[in-house]
Write a protein that holds these residues in place. Structure first.
Motif, PDB file in Angstrom:
ATOM      1  N   ASP A 135       1.463   9.499  -2.468  1.00  0.00           N
ATOM      2  CA  ASP A 135       0.664   9.211  -1.235  1.00  0.00           C
ATOM      3  C   ASP A 135       0.539  10.282  -0.227  1.00  0.00           C
ATOM      4  O   ASP A 135       0.780  10.353   0.990  1.00  0.00           O
ATOM      5  CB  ASP A 135       1.610   8.097  -0.321  1.00  0.00           C
ATOM      6  CG  ASP A 135       1.968   7.068  -1.300  1.00  0.00           C
ATOM      7  OD1 ASP A 135       1.072   6.672  -2.082  1.00  0.00           O
ATOM      8  OD2 ASP A 135       2.794   6.137  -0.859  1.00  0.00           O
ATOM      9  N   TYR A 170      -6.713   7.657   2.328  1.00  0.00           N
ATOM     10  CA  TYR A 170      -7.760   6.869   1.946  1.00  0.00           C
ATOM     11  C   TYR A 170      -7.639   6.130   0.536  1.00  0.00           C
ATOM     12  O   TYR A 170      -8.331   5.126   0.201  1.00  0.00           O
ATOM     13  CB  TYR A 170      -9.053   7.568   1.710  1.00  0.00           C
ATOM     14  CG  TYR A 170      -9.574   8.142   3.140  1.00  0.00           C
ATOM     15  CD1 TYR A 170      -8.983   7.660   4.424  1.00  0.00           C
ATOM     16  CD2 TYR A 170     -10.542   9.055   3.043  1.00  0.00           C
ATOM     17  CE1 TYR A 170      -9.311   8.188   5.556  1.00  0.00           C
ATOM     18  CE2 TYR A 170     -10.807   9.563   4.509  1.00  0.00           C
ATOM     19  CZ  TYR A 170     -10.430   9.327   5.553  1.00  0.00           C
ATOM     20  OH  TYR A 170     -10.557   9.732   6.794  1.00  0.00           O
ATOM     21  N   ALA A 171      -7.010   6.608  -0.295  1.00  0.00           N
ATOM     22  CA  ALA A 171      -6.648   6.128  -1.718  1.00  0.00           C
ATOM     23  C   ALA A 171      -5.566   4.697  -1.687  1.00  0.00           C
ATOM     24  O   ALA A 171      -4.627   4.878  -0.653  1.00  0.00           O
ATOM     25  CB  ALA A 171      -6.193   7.150  -2.590  1.00  0.00           C
ATOM     26  N   THR A 172      -6.025   4.032  -2.726  1.00  0.00           N
ATOM     27  CA  THR A 172      -4.724   3.035  -2.642  1.00  0.00           C
ATOM     28  C   THR A 172      -3.402   3.361  -3.150  1.00  0.00           C
ATOM     29  O   THR A 172      -2.392   3.164  -2.563  1.00  0.00           O
ATOM     30  CB  THR A 172      -5.329   1.907  -3.961  1.00  0.00           C
ATOM     31  OG1 THR A 172      -6.480   1.525  -3.714  1.00  0.00           O
ATOM     32  CG2 THR A 172      -4.475   0.690  -3.694  1.00  0.00           C
ATOM     33  N   ALA A 173      -3.266   4.417  -3.948  1.00  0.00           N
ATOM     34  CA  ALA A 173      -2.277   5.221  -4.363  1.00  0.00           C
ATOM     35  C   ALA A 173      -2.627   6.753  -4.542  1.00  0.00           C
ATOM     36  O   ALA A 173      -3.877   6.635  -5.230  1.00  0.00           O
ATOM     37  CB  ALA A 173      -1.373   4.558  -5.194  1.00  0.00           C
ATOM     38  N   SER A 194      -6.010  10.510  -7.533  1.00  0.00           N
ATOM     39  CA  SER A 194      -6.150   9.205  -6.305  1.00  0.00           C
ATOM     40  C   SER A 194      -6.454   8.104  -7.333  1.00  0.00           C
ATOM     41  O   SER A 194      -7.380   8.147  -8.140  1.00  0.00           O
ATOM     42  CB  SER A 194      -7.267   9.779  -5.577  1.00  0.00           C
ATOM     43  OG  SER A 194      -8.217   8.978  -5.435  1.00  0.00           O
ATOM     44  N   ARG A 215      -8.188   4.237  -6.841  1.00  0.00           N
ATOM     45  CA  ARG A 215      -8.659   3.531  -5.858  1.00  0.00           C
ATOM     46  C   ARG A 215      -9.069   2.280  -6.629  1.00  0.00           C
ATOM     47  O   ARG A 215      -9.606   2.147  -7.566  1.00  0.00           O
ATOM     48  CB  ARG A 215      -9.962   4.198  -5.275  1.00  0.00           C
ATOM     49  CG  ARG A 215      -9.797   4.884  -4.174  1.00  0.00           C
ATOM     50  CD  ARG A 215     -11.151   5.132  -3.426  1.00  0.00           C
ATOM     51  NE  ARG A 215     -10.915   5.821  -2.125  1.00  0.00           N
ATOM     52  CZ  ARG A 215     -11.978   5.852  -1.217  1.00  0.00           C
ATOM     53  NH1 ARG A 215     -13.033   5.261  -1.477  1.00  0.00           N
ATOM     54  NH2 ARG A 215     -11.581   6.681  -0.147  1.00  0.00           N
ATOM     55  N   GLU A 216      -8.887   1.256  -5.745  1.00  0.00           N
ATOM     56  CA  GLU A 216      -9.137  -0.058  -6.169  1.00  0.00           C
ATOM     57  C   GLU A 216     -10.388  -0.483  -5.428  1.00  0.00           C
ATOM     58  O   GLU A 216     -10.630  -0.371  -4.211  1.00  0.00           O
ATOM     59  CB  GLU A 216      -8.035  -1.208  -6.060  1.00  0.00           C
ATOM     60  CG  GLU A 216      -6.963  -1.426  -7.277  1.00  0.00           C
ATOM     61  CD  GLU A 216      -5.984  -2.605  -6.606  1.00  0.00           C
ATOM     62  OE1 GLU A 216      -5.970  -3.445  -7.327  1.00  0.00           O
ATOM     63  OE2 GLU A 216      -5.430  -2.325  -5.597  1.00  0.00           O
ATOM     64  N   GLU A 217     -11.404  -1.246  -5.965  1.00  0.00           N
ATOM     65  CA  GLU A 217     -12.844  -1.323  -5.406  1.00  0.00           C
ATOM     66  C   GLU A 217     -12.494  -2.980  -5.215  1.00  0.00           C
ATOM     67  O   GLU A 217     -12.339  -3.588  -6.131  1.00  0.00           O
ATOM     68  CB  GLU A 217     -13.908  -1.013  -6.110  1.00  0.00           C
ATOM     69  CG  GLU A 217     -14.116   0.528  -6.110  1.00  0.00           C
ATOM     70  CD  GLU A 217     -14.367   1.074  -4.760  1.00  0.00           C
ATOM     71  OE1 GLU A 217     -14.821   0.194  -3.808  1.00  0.00           O
ATOM     72  OE2 GLU A 217     -14.209   2.215  -4.707  1.00  0.00           O
ATOM     73  N   ASP A 218     -12.648  -3.376  -3.850  1.00  0.00           N
ATOM     74  CA  ASP A 218     -12.533  -4.818  -3.748  1.00  0.00           C
ATOM     75  C   ASP A 218     -13.789  -5.520  -3.882  1.00  0.00           C
ATOM     76  O   ASP A 218     -13.895  -6.660  -4.398  1.00  0.00           O
ATOM     77  CB  ASP A 218     -12.055  -4.839  -2.048  1.00  0.00           C
ATOM     78  CG  ASP A 218     -10.848  -4.434  -1.585  1.00  0.00           C
ATOM     79  OD1 ASP A 218      -9.995  -4.376  -2.759  1.00  0.00           O
ATOM     80  OD2 ASP A 218     -10.924  -3.790  -0.788  1.00  0.00           O
ATOM     81  N   VAL A 265     -10.652  -0.258 -11.271  1.00  0.00           N
ATOM     82  CA  VAL A 265      -9.818   0.729 -10.809  1.00  0.00           C
ATOM     83  C   VAL A 265     -10.335   2.188 -11.013  1.00  0.00           C
ATOM     84  O   VAL A 265     -10.663   2.273 -12.238  1.00  0.00           O
ATOM     85  CB  VAL A 265      -8.190   0.651 -11.248  1.00  0.00           C
ATOM     86  CG1 VAL A 265      -7.248   1.652 -10.593  1.00  0.00           C
ATOM     87  CG2 VAL A 265      -7.586  -0.660 -10.698  1.00  0.00           C
ATOM     88  N   ALA A 319       0.113   1.670  -7.171  1.00  0.00           N
ATOM     89  CA  ALA A 319      -1.100   0.839  -6.683  1.00  0.00           C
ATOM     90  C   ALA A 319      -1.229  -0.662  -7.182  1.00  0.00           C
ATOM     91  O   ALA A 319      -1.652  -1.552  -6.365  1.00  0.00           O
ATOM     92  CB  ALA A 319      -2.328   1.671  -7.228  1.00  0.00           C
TER      93      ALA A 319
END
Lengths: 241, 248
Positions: free
Chosen positions: B39, B43-46, B60, B62-65, B128, B156
């Motif tokens: 962490d 800005y990243a999810t994890a 990094s 990142r999950e995109e919602d 992801v 994440a």
């Protein structure tokens, strides 16, 4: 413009003339000749310096003493907005690299490094506005760590103008609002780079420049303390060993 | 940056490995000192950073919602839609911190191909993005990158998903003469005759296996190397799970 400045405070709670937290670590990458990790609010940048080393003959022009090469890379996950997909080799990144290169040209003592090349790589890990000034600050520290001779401590800051008041160190939210902004890089009182983003009235330029040069001095002072701490730690380690 | 190794130097490394001595004093089946930091990027999810010796990898996740917007963006920029069709986990590797030459490009492309294949079987509800940034390189990139990626994915992804699907890891085994070594550094990699990279999930199942290198391998020695790889991967799984659990 109320959302930029509300009751004299900015979106992240800062006063107009307040800079974000600056913290630097030097010598983080053992493989490079010099490196610095700069934390600038939420921004994080890693700058590494490779060289001075022998330059390739093709890169050298007869009148040039020393080749400074800057590579600037911002990966797609670095900004707060949605992850972007793009190819390698971005035009905006090349432009930023060129601006850094030009600013450094005036501060590195090139005549000491004849026929050699200094390669500087800037890696943005996370970006929250004032990218160019953060990159210049990181590069300047990495050059110090590499022991490259410079005229002085190059420091940069981005200032904006809102509600008759200059805002020091714009974050990405303030930058995306399209405020008139000015990025300045100075060594002491000498300005090595100044660029205006968005439209700026000529009468605003003077107060903004004055504010920027004061802020640059503060940045140089703040980062200088980190450099001194690093040197002190290195000295203590040597004397202990 | 490829290091040039002269023939006597190569011979020196080769001979010492035959006597089970490595240039940095490690045993043949020992990993270098590793550090895992979690962490670092807000800005990243994890995110996770793994340094294995001087190899330094930042991942990094990142999950995109909003998958619709991502697809649209991909369509508009004209980039290939392969990332969305090949599986919800897409991997991107960047080595430009090491330089901008064709060698670095090749290193990034190879690692990207390997790691994409590792996470191909993973299914997630939202797309992801696993972005891997190489900050320093001294051999054994795949192992370090997969350790960092699986540590970040563990943070994440929701627990229900992780219990249903086991995360995979890479372990690379090199063969130098008659000895097997793991976690080879850059010098040892350049003396290695052949290598086997196995992807093993945390249940101990083999999900990927690949041999690389100029030399050939006896069938028996290959199975031996795969076994070593699986054993080492399970060990890595254990230590990563322990470290991540300590943070949670």
């Amino acid at each position: 413009m109320t959302d930029i400045l509300l009751n004299g405070r900015r979106v992240d709670g800062r006063r107009p003339n307040e800079h974000r937290l600056l913290r630097a670590q030097l010598g983080t990458q053992p493989q490079a000749d010099g490196s610095a990790l700069l934390e600038h609010g939420n921004s994080r940048l890693l700058a590494t310096v490779h060289g001075p080393a022998q330059a390739r003959a093709a890169d050298l022009s007869p009148e040039e003493d020393c080749v400074l090469r800057v590579l600037y890379n911002k990966p797609p996950f670095a900004s707060m907005t949605e992850r972007r997909r793009r190819g390698r080799g971005d035009r905006k990144q090349d432009e930023t690299a060129l601006l850094i290169e030009e600013a450094l040209g005036g501060v590195v003592l090139k005549q000491l490094y004849r026929r050699s090349q200094i390669e500087i790589r800037v890696q943005v890990l996370q970006s929250d506005g004032s990218e160019l000034s953060a990159a210049i600050n990181a590069v300047s520290l990495a050059l110090m760590d590499a022991g490259v001779a410079m005229r002085g401590h190059l420091a940069a800051v981005t200032v904006g103008y809102c509600d008759q008041a200059p805002l020091v160190d714009l974050n990405s939210y303030e930058q995306s609002a399209g405020l008139p902004s000015l990025t300045v890089a100075c060594v002491g009182q000498r300005v090595l780079h100044a660029s205006v983003g968005a439209r700026l009235h000529s009468q605003q330029l003077d107060p903004l420049l004055a504010c920027a040069s004061r802020a640059c001095a503060c940045v140089a002072n703040q980062l200088g303390q980190d450099v001194k701490a690093h040197l002190l730690a290195a000295c203590c380690f040597q004397s202990a060993a | 940056t490829r290091q040039l190794l002269s023939e006597p130097e190569r011979q020196y490394i080769f001979d010492s490995v035959q006597d089970a001595v490595r240039i940095d004093g490690r045993q043949c089946l020992a990993y270098r000192q590793a550090a895992l930091r979690l962490d670092l990027l807000c800005y990243a999810t994890a995110s996770a950073q793994v340094s294995l010796g001087e190899t330094d990898v930042l991942v990094s996740v990142r999950e995109e919602d909003n998958p619709g917007a991502t697809a649209q963006q991909q369509g508009s920029t004209g980039s290939s839609a392969s990332s969305s069709s090949s599986g919800p986990v897409s991997v991107w590797v960047d080595c430009s911190c090491l330089g901008s030459g064709p060698e670095q490009q090749q290193l990034a492309d190879e690692a990207q191909a390997h790691l994409s294949s590792l996470y191909r079987c993973l299914r997630t509800p939202t797309p992801v993005f696993v972005d891997i940034l190489l900050l320093g390189y001294d051999g054994d990139l795949l192992d370090a990158a997969s350790i960092a990626a699986s540590a970040a994915l563990m943070r994440a992804l929701p627990a229900s998903l992780l219990s249903a699907q086991a995360l995979p890891l890479f372990a690379t085994v090199h063969r130098i003469g008659s000895q097997q070594i793991v976690d080879a550094n850059q010098l040892e990699e350049s003396c290695s005759m052949a290598r086997v990279t196995v992807g093993v999930d945390s249940n101990g199942r083999l999900v990927a296996c690949q041999t690389c290198g100029e030399g050939s391998l006896q069938f028996e020695s290959m199975t031996e190397m795969i076994e070593t790889g699986v054993r080492k991967a399970m060990m890595l799984h254990d230590s990563v799970a322990k470290l991540v659990a300590r943070v949670l």
